[in-house]
Design a protein around this motif. Structure first.
Motif, PDB file in Angstrom:
ATOM      1  N   SER A 295      14.299  45.561  27.071  1.00 58.95           N
ATOM      2  CA  SER A 295      14.430  44.381  26.215  1.00 58.95           C
ATOM      3  C   SER A 295      15.822  43.778  26.325  1.00 58.95           C
ATOM      4  O   SER A 295      15.967  42.569  26.503  1.00 58.95           O
ATOM      5  N   VAL A 296      16.833  44.621  26.201  1.00 60.80           N
ATOM      6  CA  VAL A 296      18.211  44.116  26.226  1.00 60.80           C
ATOM      7  C   VAL A 296      19.118  44.945  27.131  1.00 60.80           C
ATOM      8  O   VAL A 296      20.276  44.582  27.314  1.00 60.80           O
ATOM      9  N   SER A 297      18.615  46.020  27.674  1.00 62.11           N
ATOM     10  CA  SER A 297      19.457  46.951  28.435  1.00 62.11           C
ATOM     11  C   SER A 297      19.413  46.652  29.922  1.00 62.11           C
ATOM     12  O   SER A 297      18.503  45.981  30.418  1.00 62.11           O
ATOM     13  N   GLU A 298      20.404  47.227  30.623  1.00 63.01           N
ATOM     14  CA  GLU A 298      20.420  47.137  32.073  1.00 63.01           C
ATOM     15  C   GLU A 298      19.252  47.928  32.626  1.00 63.01           C
ATOM     16  O   GLU A 298      18.707  48.794  31.959  1.00 63.01           O
ATOM     17  N   GLY A 299      18.909  47.649  33.862  1.00 58.41           N
ATOM     18  CA  GLY A 299      17.760  48.291  34.471  1.00 58.41           C
ATOM     19  C   GLY A 299      18.088  49.583  35.191  1.00 58.41           C
ATOM     20  O   GLY A 299      19.195  50.121  35.108  1.00 58.41           O
ATOM     21  N   ILE A 300      17.109  50.068  35.916  1.00 57.48           N
ATOM     22  CA  ILE A 300      17.226  51.322  36.640  1.00 57.48           C
ATOM     23  C   ILE A 300      18.353  51.244  37.659  1.00 57.48           C
ATOM     24  O   ILE A 300      19.147  52.183  37.801  1.00 57.48           O
ATOM     25  N   ASP A 301      18.447  50.126  38.368  1.00 58.62           N
ATOM     26  CA  ASP A 301      19.477  50.000  39.397  1.00 58.62           C
ATOM     27  C   ASP A 301      20.882  50.142  38.816  1.00 58.62           C
ATOM     28  O   ASP A 301      21.732  50.838  39.382  1.00 58.62           O
ATOM     29  N   ALA A 302      21.145  49.551  37.676  1.00 59.50           N
ATOM     30  CA  ALA A 302      22.461  49.653  37.041  1.00 59.50           C
ATOM     31  C   ALA A 302      22.755  51.093  36.629  1.00 59.50           C
ATOM     32  O   ALA A 302      23.895  51.562  36.746  1.00 59.50           O
ATOM     33  N   ASN A 303      21.740  51.798  36.174  1.00 61.72           N
ATOM     34  CA  ASN A 303      21.927  53.198  35.802  1.00 61.72           C
ATOM     35  C   ASN A 303      22.222  54.063  37.028  1.00 61.72           C
ATOM     36  O   ASN A 303      23.083  54.939  36.985  1.00 61.72           O
ATOM     37  N   TYR A 304      21.515  53.821  38.136  1.00 66.82           N
ATOM     38  CA  TYR A 304      21.821  54.541  39.379  1.00 66.82           C
ATOM     39  C   TYR A 304      23.268  54.272  39.800  1.00 66.82           C
ATOM     40  O   TYR A 304      23.984  55.185  40.211  1.00 66.82           O
ATOM     41  N   MET A 305      23.690  53.013  39.715  1.00 68.94           N
ATOM     42  CA  MET A 305      25.071  52.664  40.087  1.00 68.94           C
ATOM     43  C   MET A 305      26.074  53.444  39.241  1.00 68.94           C
ATOM     44  O   MET A 305      27.073  53.967  39.761  1.00 68.94           O
ATOM     45  N   ASP A 306      25.821  53.510  37.944  1.00 69.20           N
ATOM     46  CA  ASP A 306      26.737  54.248  37.070  1.00 69.20           C
ATOM     47  C   ASP A 306      26.736  55.741  37.397  1.00 69.20           C
ATOM     48  O   ASP A 306      27.785  56.391  37.391  1.00 69.20           O
ATOM     49  N   MET A 307      25.555  56.305  37.702  1.00 75.03           N
ATOM     50  CA  MET A 307      25.487  57.717  38.079  1.00 75.03           C
ATOM     51  C   MET A 307      26.312  57.967  39.335  1.00 75.03           C
ATOM     52  O   MET A 307      27.056  58.958  39.412  1.00 75.03           O
ATOM     53  N   ILE A 308      26.177  57.084  40.308  1.00 78.98           N
ATOM     54  CA  ILE A 308      26.950  57.202  41.547  1.00 78.98           C
ATOM     55  C   ILE A 308      28.439  57.197  41.230  1.00 78.98           C
ATOM     56  O   ILE A 308      29.194  58.060  41.686  1.00 78.98           O
ATOM     57  N   ASN A 309      28.870  56.233  40.438  1.00 80.72           N
ATOM     58  CA  ASN A 309      30.298  56.094  40.169  1.00 80.72           C
ATOM     59  C   ASN A 309      30.856  57.256  39.353  1.00 80.72           C
ATOM     60  O   ASN A 309      31.948  57.749  39.643  1.00 80.72           O
ATOM     61  N   TYR A 310      30.124  57.738  38.355  1.00 88.42           N
ATOM     62  CA  TYR A 310      30.587  58.916  37.620  1.00 88.42           C
ATOM     63  C   TYR A 310      30.669  60.136  38.540  1.00 88.42           C
ATOM     64  O   TYR A 310      31.587  60.947  38.441  1.00 88.42           O
ATOM     65  N   ALA A 311      29.694  60.272  39.446  1.00 81.35           N
ATOM     66  CA  ALA A 311      29.731  61.394  40.386  1.00 81.35           C
ATOM     67  C   ALA A 311      30.934  61.283  41.320  1.00 81.35           C
ATOM     68  O   ALA A 311      31.590  62.292  41.620  1.00 81.35           O
ATOM     69  N   VAL A 312      31.238  60.081  41.776  1.00 76.08           N
ATOM     70  CA  VAL A 312      32.425  59.897  42.626  1.00 76.08           C
ATOM     71  C   VAL A 312      33.685  60.265  41.853  1.00 76.08           C
ATOM     72  O   VAL A 312      34.578  60.926  42.387  1.00 76.08           O
ATOM     73  N   PHE A 313      33.761  59.857  40.600  1.00 84.60           N
ATOM     74  CA  PHE A 313      34.926  60.243  39.794  1.00 84.60           C
ATOM     75  C   PHE A 313      35.033  61.771  39.699  1.00 84.60           C
ATOM     76  O   PHE A 313      36.121  62.329  39.767  1.00 84.60           O
ATOM     77  N   GLY A 314      33.898  62.432  39.542  1.00 82.77           N
ATOM     78  CA  GLY A 314      33.897  63.890  39.516  1.00 82.77           C
ATOM     79  C   GLY A 314      34.414  64.468  40.832  1.00 82.77           C
ATOM     80  O   GLY A 314      35.206  65.417  40.838  1.00 82.77           O
ATOM     81  N   ILE A 315      33.977  63.902  41.943  1.00 80.25           N
ATOM     82  CA  ILE A 315      34.444  64.356  43.257  1.00 80.25           C
ATOM     83  C   ILE A 315      35.957  64.180  43.368  1.00 80.25           C
ATOM     84  O   ILE A 315      36.666  65.088  43.819  1.00 80.25           O
ATOM     85  N   ILE A 316      36.437  63.011  42.948  1.00 84.50           N
ATOM     86  CA  ILE A 316      37.878  62.756  43.018  1.00 84.50           C
ATOM     87  C   ILE A 316      38.645  63.775  42.197  1.00 84.50           C
ATOM     88  O   ILE A 316      39.605  64.392  42.664  1.00 84.50           O
ATOM     89  N   LYS A 317      38.211  63.974  40.948  1.00 85.16           N
ATOM     90  CA  LYS A 317      38.920  64.908  40.055  1.00 85.16           C
ATOM     91  C   LYS A 317      38.908  66.337  40.612  1.00 85.16           C
ATOM     92  O   LYS A 317      39.889  67.058  40.516  1.00 85.16           O
ATOM     93  N   LEU A 318      37.772  66.744  41.194  1.00 80.36           N
ATOM     94  CA  LEU A 318      37.653  68.109  41.709  1.00 80.36           C
ATOM     95  C   LEU A 318      38.425  68.313  43.009  1.00 80.36           C
ATOM     96  O   LEU A 318      38.681  69.469  43.394  1.00 80.36           O
ATOM     97  N   THR A 319      38.776  67.244  43.695  1.00 86.59           N
ATOM     98  CA  THR A 319      39.477  67.377  44.977  1.00 86.59           C
ATOM     99  C   THR A 319      40.939  66.944  44.903  1.00 86.59           C
ATOM    100  O   THR A 319      41.643  66.989  45.904  1.00 86.59           O
ATOM    101  N   GLU A 320      41.407  66.545  43.729  1.00 84.90           N
ATOM    102  CA  GLU A 320      42.812  66.146  43.584  1.00 84.90           C
ATOM    103  C   GLU A 320      43.727  67.361  43.667  1.00 84.90           C
ATOM    104  O   GLU A 320      43.417  68.427  43.188  1.00 84.90           O
TER     105      GLU A 320
END
Length: 186
Positions: free
Chosen positions: A161-186
């Motif tokens: 109704s008012v929320s972002e769709g599946i694609d936006a959620n996948y994008m956010d999952m990707i980006n949070y996972a990348v942040f996790g990779i960065i933090k774990l490899t710093e």
């Protein structure tokens, strides 16, 4: 007025690229091993696969004991790759057999990886590098929340109704996972 880019933002872009390259390298190797067998998966199955990976990360974060000889980092990398595959599947739809070449799969992978990075850059600007002050456990929780939201949207036939769709959620999952990779490899 010309906007300056902060040193942190430059570092984030370099680290983000390195994390995506590492994920892409794994994707290429698996593409060589299995072909585009993932073309058979429907997006809901990819959402469940991301769920499995995020639950394993959370289990390792909470208990710290792995019975399978893989740690948290490979699971975040898998979430990036499954998220990108999910975006490809949303565009192409599931197939009955692997129906695209490795070069086409990589072309689509690269396009969605670039879109995820562009989104990260925009959000990172607006949120002023807030992700750097977060804990890796929070990325895990946010990914699980995005998975839960995605499952609800899928159960609603893809409608919101008012929320972002599946694609936006996948994008956010990707980006949070990348942040996790960065933090774990710093």
């Amino acid at each position: 007025m010309q906007e300056t880019i902060s040193t942190d933002s430059v570092a984030t872009n370099v680290q983000f690229d390195a994390a995506l390259k590492a994920c892409r390298d794994i994707f290429v190797k698996k593409l060589d091993d299995y072909g585009a067998s993932w073309r058979i998966l429907r997006p809901c199955s990819l959402t469940d696969q991301i769920f499995i990976k995020a639950k394993r990360i959370r289990s390792l974060e909470e208990g710290g004991v792995a019975m399978v000889d893989e740690g948290i980092l490979p699971e975040f990398m898998a979430i990036v790759n499954y998220g990108i595959v999910g975006l490809i599947q949303l565009e192409l739809g599931a197939a009955d057999t692997p129906d695209i070449s490795a070069s086409r799969a990589l072309e689509l992978y690269d396009r969605y990886a670039a879109e995820a990075k562009a989104l990260m850059i925009a959000k990172n600007h607006d949120y002023d590098e807030a992700w750097r002050g977060m804990r890796v456990k929070s990325y895990t929780d946010f990914i699980l929340t995005k998975v839960s939201r995605t499952k609800q949207i899928e159960d609603n036939g893809g409608h919101t109704s008012v929320s972002e769709g599946i694609d936006a959620n996948y994008m956010d999952m990707i980006n949070y996972a990348v942040f996790g990779i960065i933090k774990l490899t710093e």
